[in-house]
Design a protein around this motif. Structure first.
Motif, mmCIF file in Angstrom:
data_model
loop_
_atom_site.group_PDB
_atom_site.id
_atom_site.type_symbol
_atom_site.label_atom_id
_atom_site.label_comp_id
_atom_site.label_asym_id
_atom_site.label_seq_id
_atom_site.Cartn_x
_atom_site.Cartn_y
_atom_site.Cartn_z
ATOM 1 N N LYS A 237 0.842 -1.185 0.000
ATOM 2 C CA LYS A 237 0.000 0.000 0.000
ATOM 3 C C LYS A 237 0.886 1.245 0.000
ATOM 4 O O LYS A 237 1.810 1.350 0.820
ATOM 5 C CB LYS A 237 -0.898 -0.020 1.233
ATOM 6 C CG LYS A 237 -1.982 1.005 1.228
ATOM 7 C CD LYS A 237 -2.895 0.795 2.423
ATOM 8 C CE LYS A 237 -4.060 1.728 2.372
ATOM 9 N NZ LYS A 237 -4.956 1.536 3.512
ATOM 10 N N ALA A 238 0.629 2.175 -0.899
ATOM 11 C CA ALA A 238 1.405 3.407 -0.975
ATOM 12 C C ALA A 238 1.102 4.288 0.236
ATOM 13 O O ALA A 238 -0.044 4.386 0.670
ATOM 14 C CB ALA A 238 1.072 4.166 -2.260
ATOM 15 N N LYS A 239 2.140 4.896 0.773
ATOM 16 C CA LYS A 239 1.966 5.780 1.919
ATOM 17 C C LYS A 239 1.357 7.100 1.440
ATOM 18 O O LYS A 239 1.867 7.736 0.519
ATOM 19 C CB LYS A 239 3.307 6.043 2.590
ATOM 20 C CG LYS A 239 3.183 6.860 3.841
ATOM 21 C CD LYS A 239 4.532 7.022 4.520
ATOM 22 C CE LYS A 239 4.370 7.892 5.740
ATOM 23 N NZ LYS A 239 5.661 8.153 6.384
ATOM 24 N N ARG A 240 0.247 7.465 2.052
ATOM 25 C CA ARG A 240 -0.444 8.699 1.679
ATOM 26 C C ARG A 240 0.207 9.880 2.377
ATOM 27 O O ARG A 240 0.526 9.831 3.551
ATOM 28 C CB ARG A 240 -1.920 8.606 2.078
ATOM 29 C CG ARG A 240 -2.763 9.753 1.603
ATOM 30 C CD ARG A 240 -4.231 9.552 1.932
ATOM 31 N NE ARG A 240 -4.520 9.554 3.348
ATOM 32 C CZ ARG A 240 -4.657 10.654 4.095
ATOM 33 N NH1 ARG A 240 -4.513 11.833 3.562
ATOM 34 N NH2 ARG A 240 -4.933 10.556 5.383
ATOM 35 N N ARG A 241 0.391 10.950 1.632
ATOM 36 C CA ARG A 241 0.941 12.168 2.217
ATOM 37 C C ARG A 241 -0.126 12.862 3.050
ATOM 38 O O ARG A 241 -1.305 12.812 2.722
ATOM 39 C CB ARG A 241 1.427 13.099 1.113
ATOM 40 C CG ARG A 241 2.595 12.520 0.346
ATOM 41 C CD ARG A 241 3.028 13.434 -0.749
ATOM 42 N NE ARG A 241 4.201 12.905 -1.416
ATOM 43 C CZ ARG A 241 4.714 13.405 -2.501
ATOM 44 N NH1 ARG A 241 4.182 14.469 -3.058
ATOM 45 N NH2 ARG A 241 5.779 12.873 -3.037
ATOM 46 N N PRO A 242 0.267 13.545 4.127
ATOM 47 C CA PRO A 242 -0.718 14.200 4.991
ATOM 48 C C PRO A 242 -1.389 15.386 4.319
ATOM 49 O O PRO A 242 -0.834 16.006 3.415
ATOM 50 C CB PRO A 242 0.109 14.660 6.192
ATOM 51 C CG PRO A 242 1.499 14.806 5.668
ATOM 52 C CD PRO A 242 1.633 13.751 4.606
ATOM 53 N N VAL A 243 -2.594 15.680 4.781
ATOM 54 C CA VAL A 243 -3.333 16.857 4.313
ATOM 55 C C VAL A 243 -3.088 17.974 5.314
ATOM 56 O O VAL A 243 -3.185 17.779 6.526
ATOM 57 C CB VAL A 243 -4.842 16.563 4.198
ATOM 58 C CG1 VAL A 243 -5.613 17.808 3.803
ATOM 59 C CG2 VAL A 243 -5.082 15.442 3.196
ATOM 60 N N TRP A 244 -2.771 19.143 4.804
ATOM 61 C CA TRP A 244 -2.519 20.330 5.616
ATOM 62 C C TRP A 244 -3.503 21.425 5.223
ATOM 63 O O TRP A 244 -3.766 21.626 4.045
ATOM 64 C CB TRP A 244 -1.111 20.853 5.377
ATOM 65 C CG TRP A 244 -0.025 20.012 5.952
ATOM 66 C CD1 TRP A 244 0.488 18.860 5.419
ATOM 67 C CD2 TRP A 244 0.684 20.251 7.160
ATOM 68 N NE1 TRP A 244 1.477 18.365 6.233
ATOM 69 C CE2 TRP A 244 1.622 19.215 7.308
ATOM 70 C CE3 TRP A 244 0.624 21.245 8.130
ATOM 71 C CZ2 TRP A 244 2.486 19.147 8.385
ATOM 72 C CZ3 TRP A 244 1.498 21.169 9.203
ATOM 73 C CH2 TRP A 244 2.409 20.130 9.328
ATOM 74 N N ALA A 245 -4.010 22.150 6.198
ATOM 75 C CA ALA A 245 -4.821 23.351 5.963
ATOM 76 C C ALA A 245 -3.990 24.539 6.413
ATOM 77 O O ALA A 245 -3.352 24.504 7.465
ATOM 78 C CB ALA A 245 -6.117 23.283 6.765
ATOM 79 N N TRP A 246 -3.980 25.597 5.612
ATOM 80 C CA TRP A 246 -3.140 26.744 5.939
ATOM 81 C C TRP A 246 -3.880 28.053 5.671
ATOM 82 O O TRP A 246 -4.865 28.102 4.942
ATOM 83 C CB TRP A 246 -1.832 26.688 5.166
ATOM 84 C CG TRP A 246 -2.005 26.743 3.681
ATOM 85 C CD1 TRP A 246 -2.404 25.724 2.869
ATOM 86 C CD2 TRP A 246 -1.807 27.867 2.847
ATOM 87 N NE1 TRP A 246 -2.463 26.138 1.576
ATOM 88 C CE2 TRP A 246 -2.098 27.468 1.526
ATOM 89 C CE3 TRP A 246 -1.412 29.173 3.065
ATOM 90 C CZ2 TRP A 246 -1.993 28.331 0.444
ATOM 91 C CZ3 TRP A 246 -1.314 30.030 1.977
ATOM 92 C CH2 TRP A 246 -1.601 29.593 0.689
ATOM 93 N N ASP A 247 -3.360 29.128 6.272
ATOM 94 C CA ASP A 247 -3.992 30.444 6.138
ATOM 95 C C ASP A 247 -2.935 31.523 6.307
ATOM 96 O O ASP A 247 -1.979 31.365 7.068
ATOM 97 C CB ASP A 247 -5.089 30.608 7.193
ATOM 98 C CG ASP A 247 -5.984 31.806 6.947
ATOM 99 O OD1 ASP A 247 -6.164 32.194 5.769
ATOM 100 O OD2 ASP A 247 -6.512 32.357 7.921
ATOM 101 N N ILE A 248 -3.123 32.616 5.599
ATOM 102 C CA ILE A 248 -2.248 33.786 5.687
ATOM 103 C C ILE A 248 -2.992 34.887 6.433
ATOM 104 O O ILE A 248 -4.177 35.112 6.176
ATOM 105 C CB ILE A 248 -1.885 34.324 4.278
ATOM 106 C CG1 ILE A 248 -1.090 33.288 3.487
ATOM 107 C CG2 ILE A 248 -1.100 35.634 4.384
ATOM 108 C CD1 ILE A 248 -0.877 33.671 2.029
ATOM 109 N N GLU A 249 -2.293 35.565 7.324
ATOM 110 C CA GLU A 249 -2.834 36.759 7.970
ATOM 111 C C GLU A 249 -2.018 37.952 7.501
ATOM 112 O O GLU A 249 -0.794 37.893 7.449
ATOM 113 C CB GLU A 249 -2.773 36.645 9.496
ATOM 114 C CG GLU A 249 -3.634 35.528 10.045
ATOM 115 C CD GLU A 249 -5.108 35.669 9.690
ATOM 116 O OE1 GLU A 249 -5.602 36.800 9.594
ATOM 117 O OE2 GLU A 249 -5.770 34.626 9.512
#
Length: 77
Positions: free
Chosen positions: A3-15
């Protein structure tokens, strides 16, 4: 079959101040990892982190502001 290792999901924001002066970029992964970068040079620093981590990235207001601004910096680094 492995099984291929899934890359993590990141949520980001700029202020920003005055819409065009970024002062902070923050991100959190689906696993609770956090990145917080402050200062006028936060976008190029975050661009380097994004490339290093190589996860999947989603942004608050991504098509309106954040992604468009960050693309300028990811292309440079």
């Amino acid at each position: 079959m492995t099984k291929a290792k899934r890359r993590p999901v990141w949520a980001w924001d700029i202020e920003s101040t005055d819409w065009d002066q970024p002062i902070a970029v923050c991100a959190v992964s689906e696993h609770g990892d956090e990145i917080k970068i402050y200062g006028r040079d936060c976008l190029p620093k975050m661009a380097k982190e994004m490339k290093k981590i190589k996860g999947s990235w989603v942004a608050h207001a991504g098509g309106i502001y954040d992604t468009l601004l960050m693309l300028r910096h990811t292309k440079r680094h």
